[in-house]
Design a protein around this motif. Structure first.
Motif, PDB file in Angstrom:
ATOM      1  N   GLY A  20       0.816  -1.219   0.000  1.00 11.61           N
ATOM      2  CA  GLY A  20       0.000   0.000   0.000  1.00 11.61           C
ATOM      3  C   GLY A  20       0.844   1.260   0.000  1.00 11.61           C
ATOM      4  O   GLY A  20       0.525   2.236  -0.698  1.00 11.61           O
ATOM      5  N   ILE A  21       1.919   1.261   0.784  1.00 12.12           N
ATOM      6  CA  ILE A  21       2.807   2.426   0.822  1.00 12.12           C
ATOM      7  C   ILE A  21       3.467   2.637  -0.539  1.00 12.12           C
ATOM      8  O   ILE A  21       3.538   3.774  -1.043  1.00 12.12           O
ATOM      9  CB  ILE A  21       3.879   2.245   1.919  1.00 12.12           C
ATOM     10  CG1 ILE A  21       3.231   2.306   3.305  1.00 12.12           C
ATOM     11  CG2 ILE A  21       4.958   3.314   1.798  1.00 12.12           C
ATOM     12  CD1 ILE A  21       4.182   1.991   4.438  1.00 12.12           C
ATOM     13  N   ILE A  22       3.937   1.544  -1.148  1.00 13.04           N
ATOM     14  CA  ILE A  22       4.593   1.651  -2.454  1.00 13.04           C
ATOM     15  C   ILE A  22       3.626   2.197  -3.499  1.00 13.04           C
ATOM     16  O   ILE A  22       3.960   3.107  -4.276  1.00 13.04           O
ATOM     17  CB  ILE A  22       5.137   0.270  -2.898  1.00 13.04           C
ATOM     18  CG1 ILE A  22       6.281  -0.174  -1.976  1.00 13.04           C
ATOM     19  CG2 ILE A  22       5.623   0.325  -4.349  1.00 13.04           C
ATOM     20  CD1 ILE A  22       6.772  -1.580  -2.225  1.00 13.04           C
ATOM     21  N   PHE A  23       2.398   1.664  -3.511  1.00 13.43           N
ATOM     22  CA  PHE A  23       1.408   2.114  -4.495  1.00 13.43           C
ATOM     23  C   PHE A  23       0.963   3.553  -4.223  1.00 13.43           C
ATOM     24  O   PHE A  23       0.544   4.253  -5.136  1.00 13.43           O
ATOM     25  CB  PHE A  23       0.187   1.184  -4.474  1.00 13.43           C
ATOM     26  CG  PHE A  23       0.327  -0.009  -5.366  1.00 13.43           C
ATOM     27  CD1 PHE A  23      -0.612  -0.276  -6.344  1.00 13.43           C
ATOM     28  CD2 PHE A  23       1.401  -0.871  -5.233  1.00 13.43           C
ATOM     29  CE1 PHE A  23      -0.488  -1.376  -7.179  1.00 13.43           C
ATOM     30  CE2 PHE A  23       1.541  -1.971  -6.052  1.00 13.43           C
ATOM     31  CZ  PHE A  23       0.603  -2.232  -7.030  1.00 13.43           C
ATOM     32  N   THR A  24       1.028   3.983  -2.961  1.00 15.02           N
ATOM     33  CA  THR A  24       0.648   5.358  -2.634  1.00 15.02           C
ATOM     34  C   THR A  24       1.731   6.338  -3.063  1.00 15.02           C
ATOM     35  O   THR A  24       1.446   7.434  -3.560  1.00 15.02           O
ATOM     36  CB  THR A  24       0.394   5.495  -1.119  1.00 15.02           C
ATOM     37  OG1 THR A  24      -0.637   4.588  -0.723  1.00 15.02           O
ATOM     38  CG2 THR A  24      -0.044   6.911  -0.780  1.00 15.02           C
ATOM     39  N   ILE A  25       2.993   5.939  -2.869  1.00 15.05           N
ATOM     40  CA  ILE A  25       4.107   6.811  -3.247  1.00 15.05           C
ATOM     41  C   ILE A  25       4.240   6.904  -4.759  1.00 15.05           C
ATOM     42  O   ILE A  25       4.403   8.004  -5.323  1.00 15.05           O
ATOM     43  CB  ILE A  25       5.425   6.295  -2.631  1.00 15.05           C
ATOM     44  CG1 ILE A  25       5.364   6.407  -1.097  1.00 15.05           C
ATOM     45  CG2 ILE A  25       6.620   7.088  -3.167  1.00 15.05           C
ATOM     46  CD1 ILE A  25       6.567   5.808  -0.399  1.00 15.05           C
ATOM     47  N   LEU A  26       4.162   5.765  -5.433  1.00 10.42           N
ATOM     48  CA  LEU A  26       4.303   5.745  -6.883  1.00 10.42           C
ATOM     49  C   LEU A  26       2.980   6.105  -7.555  1.00 10.42           C
ATOM     50  O   LEU A  26       1.905   5.819  -7.026  1.00 10.42           O
ATOM     51  CB  LEU A  26       4.760   4.360  -7.355  1.00 10.42           C
ATOM     52  CG  LEU A  26       6.112   3.874  -6.816  1.00 10.42           C
ATOM     53  CD1 LEU A  26       6.396   2.462  -7.304  1.00 10.42           C
ATOM     54  CD2 LEU A  26       7.240   4.822  -7.236  1.00 10.42           C
ATOM     55  N   PRO A  27       3.036   6.719  -8.721  1.00 10.79           N
ATOM     56  CA  PRO A  27       1.802   7.092  -9.439  1.00 10.79           C
ATOM     57  C   PRO A  27       1.167   5.884 -10.125  1.00 10.79           C
ATOM     58  O   PRO A  27       1.110   5.790 -11.352  1.00 10.79           O
ATOM     59  CB  PRO A  27       2.301   8.116 -10.455  1.00 10.79           C
ATOM     60  CG  PRO A  27       3.715   7.708 -10.730  1.00 10.79           C
ATOM     61  CD  PRO A  27       4.243   7.180  -9.428  1.00 10.79           C
ATOM     62  N   ILE A  28       0.711   4.920  -9.294  1.00 18.59           N
ATOM     63  CA  ILE A  28       0.137   3.687  -9.821  1.00 18.59           C
ATOM     64  C   ILE A  28      -1.300   3.556  -9.326  1.00 18.59           C
ATOM     65  O   ILE A  28      -1.589   3.774  -8.149  1.00 18.59           O
ATOM     66  CB  ILE A  28       0.946   2.458  -9.365  1.00 18.59           C
ATOM     67  CG1 ILE A  28       2.401   2.566  -9.831  1.00 18.59           C
ATOM     68  CG2 ILE A  28       0.329   1.174  -9.892  1.00 18.59           C
ATOM     69  CD1 ILE A  28       3.287   1.466  -9.312  1.00 18.59           C
ATOM     70  N   GLY A  29      -2.200   3.192 -10.245  1.00 17.07           N
ATOM     71  CA  GLY A  29      -3.576   2.908  -9.854  1.00 17.07           C
ATOM     72  C   GLY A  29      -4.286   4.103  -9.237  1.00 17.07           C
ATOM     73  O   GLY A  29      -4.938   3.966  -8.202  1.00 17.07           O
ATOM     74  N   SER A  30      -4.190   5.254  -9.866  1.00 10.57           N
ATOM     75  CA  SER A  30      -4.846   6.446  -9.332  1.00 10.57           C
ATOM     76  C   SER A  30      -6.358   6.283  -9.345  1.00 10.57           C
ATOM     77  O   SER A  30      -6.950   5.840 -10.333  1.00 10.57           O
ATOM     78  CB  SER A  30      -4.442   7.671 -10.163  1.00 10.57           C
ATOM     79  OG  SER A  30      -5.117   8.810  -9.707  1.00 10.57           O
ATOM     80  N   TYR A  31      -6.988   6.615  -8.235  1.00 11.58           N
ATOM     81  CA  TYR A  31      -8.437   6.496  -8.128  1.00 11.58           C
ATOM     82  C   TYR A  31      -9.066   7.835  -7.742  1.00 11.58           C
ATOM     83  O   TYR A  31     -10.265   7.908  -7.471  1.00 11.58           O
ATOM     84  CB  TYR A  31      -8.805   5.428  -7.097  1.00 11.58           C
ATOM     85  CG  TYR A  31      -8.103   5.610  -5.765  1.00 11.58           C
ATOM     86  CD1 TYR A  31      -8.634   6.440  -4.782  1.00 11.58           C
ATOM     87  CD2 TYR A  31      -6.895   4.970  -5.501  1.00 11.58           C
ATOM     88  CE1 TYR A  31      -7.988   6.624  -3.567  1.00 11.58           C
ATOM     89  CE2 TYR A  31      -6.252   5.138  -4.294  1.00 11.58           C
ATOM     90  CZ  TYR A  31      -6.793   5.967  -3.332  1.00 11.58           C
ATOM     91  OH  TYR A  31      -6.145   6.153  -2.144  1.00 11.58           O
TER      92      TYR A  31
END
Length: 293
Positions: A20-31
């Protein structure tokens, strides 16, 4: 099985928070839409990807984590073993063949005073059955065979895989709800602080919701214990399975009044009554069910 579930849940929480932290930091899966609102469909897909990825990573790591965290000594069936170790390996393999397993589980021992055993692993082909030295010292042969039959039944039933699928669903809701809650929290602060608040809130809510979600996993675990008891009774004999549970009950009754009550936690089952946070039903209930057939 208690340790297996607790290790799995702990690993799952660590993995899913990290992802979750990695996906939050990186511009991945923006909702988050350009207007600053949540795209719920995109968030649900995002949550399912993280949730099931975390669950299956935890499953893949389960056997390795158990060995490292419990310092399990794996017994080599082809290597030099003493009489008791050979008997343990032979017992696990015999019961596994009776359960229809074509690949024998790894057999391990870990040094601990507690009376415990657990089975884990990502699949029937890559499973581990481990027992504590305390169990081998406290129980007679028939009781040990009943306990091991119970653990082999977990492997044969594929409980780790079904547990992983359930955990994936729970994780999906955890990720989904934590990000909605974090988005709401970020709306109550200044715009320049919103990203920081959102990031911190996601971690906090994700951990909190993961703990709540574990109640569902615990409930499923208690349900599967009855099936493993029945499986153990089929493999080792009903009398041996009942004797194993009665031996566990005698042990927990004996230690419950001792000063070091910590030994009564994280066991196969140490409680008189099952609770929401217990991985196993009460021993009295399990014994009664077996006696009633």
């Amino acid at each position: 099985m208690g340790k297996r579930i607790l290790l799995f849940i702990l690993t799952n929480i660590l993995v899913i928070v990290t992802i979750g932290i990695i996906f939050t930091i990186l511009p991945i899966g923006s909702y988050i839409t350009e207007s600053g609102n949540i795209d719920f469909a995109a968030l649900l897909v995002f949550s399912a990807v993280i949730g099931f990825t975390g669950a299956f990573i935890s499953l893949a790591m389960s056997r390795w984590m158990a060995k490292k965290m419990m310092n399990v000594q794996v017994l080599d069936p082809q290597g030099p073993l003493n009489e008791h170790e050979r008997e343990l390996v032979d017992m696990v393999h015999r019961l596994s063949r009776s359960a229809g397993l074509t690949h024998m589980p790894e057999v391990g021992i870990y040094h601990a005073e507690e009376v415990n055993a657990f089975a884990t692993g990502p699949s029937k082909k890559r499973s581990l059955v481990a027992v504590s030295t305390g169990l081998l010292q406290e129980m007679d042969r028939d009781a040990v065979e009943g306990v091991i039959a119970h653990e082999v039944a977990h492997v044969a039933n594929g409980d780790m895989v079904t547990m992983t699928l359930l955990q994936g669903v729970v994780n999906t809701f955890v990720v989904f709800l934590s990000r909605i809650a974090a988005w709401i929290a970020s709306r109550f602060v200044k715009e320049e602080l919103a990203p920081i608040v959102h990031f911190i809130a996601v971690i906090v809510f994700q951990i909190a919701f993961s703990i709540l979600g574990s109640l569902v996993v615990f409930a499923y675990s208690r349900h599967r214990e009855y099936h493993a008891d029945n499986g153990g009774a089929h493999l080792a004999g009903r009398d041996k399975m009942i004797h194993a549970l009665q031996s566990l009950k005698a042990y927990t009754d004996r230690i419950k009044n001792e000063k070091d009550s910590s030994l009564a936690t994280l066991k196969i089952s140490g409680q008189k009554k099952s609770s929401l946070f217990s991985t196993h039903p009460a021993l009295d209930d399990r014994i009664q069910r077996l006696q009633q057939g």
